[in-house]
Structures are given as structure tokens and as C-alpha cells.
Enzyme design. Structure first.
Site, short mmCIF file in Angstrom:
data_model
loop_
_atom_site.label_atom_id
_atom_site.label_comp_id
_atom_site.label_asym_id
_atom_site.label_seq_id
_atom_site.Cartn_x
_atom_site.Cartn_y
_atom_site.Cartn_z
CB SER A 89 -0.93 0.00 1.21
OG SER A 89 -1.88 -1.04 1.12
CG ASP A 126 -14.39 -0.46 0.12
OD1 ASP A 126 -14.61 -1.68 0.00
OD2 ASP A 126 -13.35 0.00 0.62
#
EC number: 3.4.16.4
Length: 681
Positions: A332, A356
Site C-alpha cells: 500500500s 466499497d
């Protein structure tokens, strides 16, 4: 009577003829002698006198003093000192073993030193000088001098010896020197430098010692020595002093370096990993950690086979220069650059909200968030703060792998950053062209859109170095200004007392819109205030920006990640990147803890301590820190569920020959070292 007179006349004529012939022969011989004398004294005088002078005189090279290496504050990292040695000329010795035993009666010579001597002897010229014992004390030198008449072909000499007083600290960046090998000789002859190494038997092999070899080495001097018919020196007629090598002042701060190393090398919980800290405005590398490390002093006169096997066969690969030679998925920590690419390329605005539900579905396959978290409608700011994988999964197909590659390479990913160390790898920043070249099977050469999904969260075929991540972070902190990262800050000439700065100006500037930079930096700042790193940076007296990262080592294939049930080598990698202070960045950091677990719990605390140290107004000289490593409860703290390629071929441009040191006592080929587990995951 008449007959007798005739016979006497004949004898007289014979005698006269013989006398004439003998006279002519004598004159002829004198003529040859006179001609030869004339030739020697007149015609060939110049050449013969020069040859005679050369036989009477000998040019003896004087090795120069190798330059010192110091940190930014002048603390010595590498230096040279004078040492006495006992050396033997093989051509003048009949029985080497007997001679060594005789020498042992006067000065101590260990079995290891005998093995070293015999190994050098095997590759030495018979008229060359081979060291049998070094580090001779003054008392031992005086004792040998008193008995030197007994040892024809043995001499006491002085030489420069390299020393690394900090031991394992900063070993990978400093490197080490070693004996000049046949390969080194070929290189020196090719470059026309063999004359510069007369009287020198060592050369830089790794690290700064290798990349700045020409500056550190200096130039040899010469002594014109008159010698006797037996070959012994009589007097020095003329001397040209050697020119010492330049001293190198590094940008590294040894205090910061040792503090960061201590966080990895806690005896209770040693960890493998790498850390690089850079000053964004100048490109100065402030700390360069590769853990575990090694002692470069072992290599100076050749490493013994026991120590070599201990280092080379270790599964922790202490000889691997992790910041530039180890390649990893960066997880990430790649997301801020992907988000910036989306803004700059007009793929998605910062305000656009993406649903999401905890996963992204593509081609009938679900890619899940880390820990199966659900974040609901998510914009770019929130996606970076909470590290929503689904948001970035959805960006992958929109950006496309080639556009993402072309944007990210500007920050230093997928290329050599230019740091002044040998052996830097390009790693893999995937693109369609890369895949066509990397695989031989035509079916595997085709890039599939689904593969971009994993790439967008720093996984998939991504195999990048921590130096690249640190440099990219520094470029982001400097608003797109690319300063070449460098370890050596100044070259200091000890003769002229002048110093030359290595890097003075930027290489280029990445064209970025200020409003887009504000979006990314604001989100990265929120990561340390309300996001995944909020607990780590709570109470800091500065404002920093960063991004945690957790990189998956193997494919979960839909199952839950359970660290307790896995071998430690299969745990996720923990990463962190960031810079501080946000408004005026003075330090940018990137680090990885191999198989460390969750980035926010393991990697971020290291970055916090590095920031605290560097930004402290009363920076301590010898700080003492406690390692932040703890056993992670990884049930809910895992990397995203992505597809980890079963096969990731290396970048063919990274195939570089490995330097094998001089190994003493080895009776077979050097042991094979397999670093693939650390280099490319």
C-alpha cells in the site's frame, strides 16, 4: 754441403711464411679487439651505459595512502594505517616450509597466516613479494632485523592497511577492499590503469570502496634505489612522493544510522529488512540500513572459509545489500503514487466516491480488502487514509499498466535511481513490453487487465527496491524535484585542501499540479492523525505525512490470513514510507521489515523513532532506543487478498556478476549462495 744449404733455405722460407701468417693472425685478432672496443666505447656507449645504469638502479613503487571515509560529522568509517609485514620472494627460497618454521622461532606465525600465505603464493609471481605475516609489532620488527642475515629472500616492509572501526555498522554502504584478482587486472589493463597500481595489491570490491575507487586510491610514488651486485639496496638516489587518495565525507549521520540499525538488530528479536532516509531538498542519504549486516574487516586480507560459509550459507543473507539489491512488492505504500497518477492523467477526480463493499469484482473474481473491511462510499482522501484496497483495485483497469508505468518511473520506480553505489537493481515496474520480454512462453507474454488490479495496490509483478521507494517519497516531498540520491556528499583533497560537492542541482522536475499534490499530501498527513498510523504518531511534536503498507508473500486464494498457522518466512512484509515535517520536509523515509506482519504495527514505529531522532532540537549523540518489534495478532491485520504471481522472472538488466572475495583455506569452489528468497518475492 750444397744439399744442406738448399734445405736450410727452404726451412727459412717456411719459418718466414709462418711468422708472416702468425703476424697477420695476431693483427687480425687485434683488429677485432680494437673494433669491439670501438663499438663498446663509441658506437654502443649510450645504450650500454643506460643498461648498466638500470642494472645498478631499481625503481621501487611507493603505494599511496588510501583516502579516509567519514560521516557528515567527521566520524571515521574507514581509514588506513601503517603496518609492518614480513614478506618472502619465492624465487629466492628453496624450501618454504622449512623457512617458515625457522621464522616461527623468532616471531609467532599462526596456522591461519600460513594458509593465507600459501594461498597467495599459489597465485603470485615467483619474483614477486608475498606476505607471510602482517601486524608486526615494533619489538618483533627489531627482533627480525637483528636476525635478518639468516633469511635470504625474506624482508621486513611497511604497507598501508585498511580498517573499518565501526564494524558491522553501515557495512553495506561502505563496502570493503580485497586483493586484486585476475579479473581486476584485466579491467585495469583495459582502462590503462595498471601503472597506477604498482606496489598496490588491494582494490575496492563493494560499496563506496568500489564506486569511488579512483578517488580513494590516489597515485603511487617512486624511489630510485642504487643496488649492489647481490641485489641488496645501497642508497636512495631520488624519490617522488605518492599522492594520497581523496577523503570522502558522506551524507550519512552515524548516530541516526546506529539508532536505526539497533531497531532491526535487537538481540531479543532480530529482524531482516532495509531502511533508507533521504533529505528531500538535497538528495543526501542520511541513513542506509541493511539488516542483518557483516563485518567488512573480515575481508581485508582474505576471509577464512569458516566465516565465509557462515555468511554465505545463512538463510538470512547478511551479504545481500537489501536497499538496492533486494526487490520486493511494496504494498500500500504505492497507493499515493497511484492516486496521484489518477489525478494527473484525469482518470478520476479526488471527490469521486466509489462504493466499497469490502471487495472489487472483476472477471468473475473477487479481490477483497485487507481484513475483509468494508468502508462504504469512498473518495480519494478516505481511500488513502483507511487504505481501501477496493478503491485502488477499481483504479487499475482505468489507468492501465502502461500509463501507470510511465508515470511512476518518473519518481524513480523501476529504474536505477542513480545512487552512488555499485549493484543497484532496476527491479520490476511491470508493463506490457516488460512482460513480452520477460516470458518465453507466448501465452504468458500477454498482459491481462486483471493483472493491473494487483499492480495498483503495489503487488502482482511489482518487485521494487527500498531505495526506489525512499527516492520516490523524497521526490513527492520535494513537490516533484528529482535530486539524485547520494551517499558521498563531498570529495576532500588532502593536498590542495579543497572540497568538491558531488551533487549540486536537480536532475529534473516531475510536472505535477499543486492542487493534486495538496490532495495527496493532505491524505498522507491524515494517515498519521486519524488513519492507519494514528496511534504510532500520537503525541509527536511535528506533523508528518506517510503511508503504511503490508505486502502479501503468497496468494490466499480466498482464505483468511492466519499468521499463527504459517511459517515465519510466509508472513506478510511490513512497510512504511513518509516524510516530515509536512510543510518543510527535512527527512523522507522508506523501510521494510521482511515477514514482519502489519506495516502500521511493525514498520511505522521505526519511522516514528527515526523522525523523532532527526527532528529533535537536542539530538542525542548516542541515543538508546528499544526495538518496537512485537508479535502481531494478524487475524484482522493482513494484506489485501490479491493474486501473487507464481512466477516472476527477474529483470534481465539486473543480471550482474557477483564479486567473490578472496577465501582463505577453501579447497573447493566457493559455496553457492541462494538469495532468491530475499531478492524477489
Amino acid at each position: 754441403m750444397l744439399a744442406f744449404g738448399q734445405k736450410s733455405s727452404v726451412n727459412r722460407r717456411r719459418i718466414i711464411i709462418r711468422v708472416v701468417i702468425a703476424s697477420f693472425f695476431i693483427l687480425f685478432c687485434f683488429g677485432i679487439l680494437i673494433y669491439r672496443l670501438w663499438d663498446l666505447q663509441v658506437a654502443s656507449y649510450q645504450g650500454l651505459s643506460e643498461r648498466a645504469e638500470r642494472n645498478r638502479l631499481s625503481l621501487v613503487p611507493i603505494s599511496p595512502r588510501r583516502g579516509d571515509i567519514v560521516d557528515r560529522n567527521g566520524v571515521v568509517l574507514a581509514r588506513s594505517y601503517r603496518d609492518y609485514t614480513i614478506e618472502i620472494v619465492p624465487a629466492q627460497i628453496k624450501d618454504v616450509n622449512a623457512l617458515i618454521e625457522q621464522l616461527r622461532e623468532i616471531i609467532p606465525i599462526s596456522d591461519l597466516e600460513v594458509r593465507r600465505f600459501k594461498r597467495r603464493l599459489a597465485g603470485a609471481h615467483r619474483f614477486g613479494s608475498v606476505i607471510v605475516r602482517h601486524n608486526i609489532t615494533d619489538e618483533e620488527a627489531a627482533l627480525f632485523a637483528a636476525h635478518s642475515y639468516r633469511f635470504s629472500g625474506v624482508s621486513l616492509k611497511a604497507r598501508w592497511v585498511r580498517e573499518y572501526p565501526q564494524g558491522e555498522s553501515a557495512a553495506h554502504l561502505i563496502g570493503y577492499i580485497g586483493r586484486i584478482s585476475d579479473k581486476d587486472k584485466e579491467y585495469l589493463e583495459k582502462e590503462g590503469l595498471e601503472g597506477e597500481y604498482r606496489g598496490t595489491d588491494v582494490i575496492g570490491k563493494k560499496g563506496i570502496e568500489a564506486s569511488y575507487e579512483r578517488q580513494l586510491h590516489g597515485k603511487p610514488g617512486w624511489e630510485e634505489v642504487e643496488i649492489s651486485a647481490s641485489g641488496r639496496p645501497v642508497r636512495v638516489l631520488k624519490r617522488t612522493d605518492p599522492i594520497p587518495g581523496d577523503n570522502l565525507r558522506l551524507s550519512i549521520d552515524l548516530g541516526l544510522q546506529k539508532m536505526a540499525e539497533g531497531l532491526f538488530n535487537n538481540p531479543r528479536s532480530p529482524q531482516r529488512g532495509a531502511l533508507v532516509a533521504i533529505e528531500p531538498k538535497t538528495g543526501e542519504v542520511l541513513a542506509y540500513v541493511s539488516a542483518p549486516s557483516f563485518d567488512p574487516n573480515l575481508f581485508i586480507d582474505g576471509i577464512d572459509v569458516e566465516n565465509w560459509r557462515r555468511l554465505a550459507d545463512s538463510e538470512d543473507a547478511p551479504l545481500l545489500d537489501r536497499p538496492i539489491s533486494g526487490t520486493f512488492p511494496i504494498g500500500s505504500t504505492y497507493k499515493p503514487f497511484v492516486a496521484l497518477a489518477a489525478l494527473e492523467l484525469g482518470v478520476r477526480s479526488a471527490e469521486t466516491r466509489v462504493p466499497d463493499p469490502g471487495y472489487f469484482e472483476f472477471g468473475g473474481q473477487r479481490f477483497r480488502n485487507a481484513g475483509r473491511a468494508v468502508y462504504g462510499p469512498t473518495n480519494m482522501h478516505k481511500a488513502i487514509v483507511v487504505s481501501s484496497d477496493t478503491y485502488f483495485f477499481s483504479l487499475g483497469p482505468l489507468l492501465g499498466v502502461d500509463r501507470l508505468h510511465d508515470f511512476a518511473i518518473q519518481f524513480g520506480f523501476g529504474k536505477q535511481t542513480g545512487v552512488d553505489l555499485p549493484g543497484e537493481k532496476r527491479g520490476i515496474l511491470p508493463s506490457k513490453e516488460w512482460k513480452r520480454k520477460a516470458f518465453k512462453d507466448p501465452k504468458k507474454q500477454v498482459w491481462h487487465t486483471g493483472e493491473t488490479i494487483s499492480v495498483a495496490v503495489g503487488q502482482g509483478y511489482n518487485a521494487l527496491t527500498i531505495m526506489q521507494l525512499a527516492q520516490a517519497t523524497a521526490v513527492l516531498a520535494a513537490n516533484g524535484v528529482y535530486m539524485r540520491p547520494h551517499i558521498v556528499n563531498w570529495l576532500e583533497n588532502p593536498i590542495t585542501r579543497k572540497a568538491e560537492q558531488v551533487v549540486k542541482s536537480p536532475e529534473y522536475t516531475v510536472p505535477l499540479k499543486p492542487e493534486h499534490l495538496r490532495v495527496i499530501k493532505s491524505a498522507m498527513t491524515a494517515v498519521t492523525r486519524s488513519g492507519t498510523a494514528r496511534s504510532v504518531f500520537a503525541g509527536a511534536n511535528y506533523v508528518s505525512a506517510g503511508k503504511t503498507g503490508t505486502a502479501q508473500v503468497f496468494s490466499l486464494k480466498g482464505s483468511r490470513y492466519n499468521a499463527a498457522a504459517l511459517n515465519k518466512r510466509l508472513h506478510d512484509h511490513a512497510l512504511y514510507m513518509g516524510f516530515a515535517p509536512v510543510d518543510n520536509p527535512k527527512i523522507a523515509v522508506a523501510l521494510i521489515v521482511e515477514n514482519g506482519g502489519w506495516g502500521a504495527r511493525v514498520a511505522a514505529p521505526i519511522a516514528r523513532k527515526v523522525f523523532d531522532y532527526w527532528l529533535s532540537p537536542t539530538r542525542p549523540i548516542t541515543p538508546e532506543y528499544v526495538s518496537p518489534f512485537v508479535d502481531e495478532d494478524a487475524e484482522a491485520e493482513s494484506s489485501p487478498d490479491v493474486e501473487v504471481p507464481a512466477e516472476t522472472p527477474k529483470n534481465p538488466e539486473d543480471n550482474m556478476s557477483e564479486v567473490i572475495p578472496d577465501i582463505l583455506g577453501a579447497t573447493s569452489d566457493p559455496p553457492h549462495r541462494d538469495n532468491t528468497s530475499s531478492e524477489n518475492r
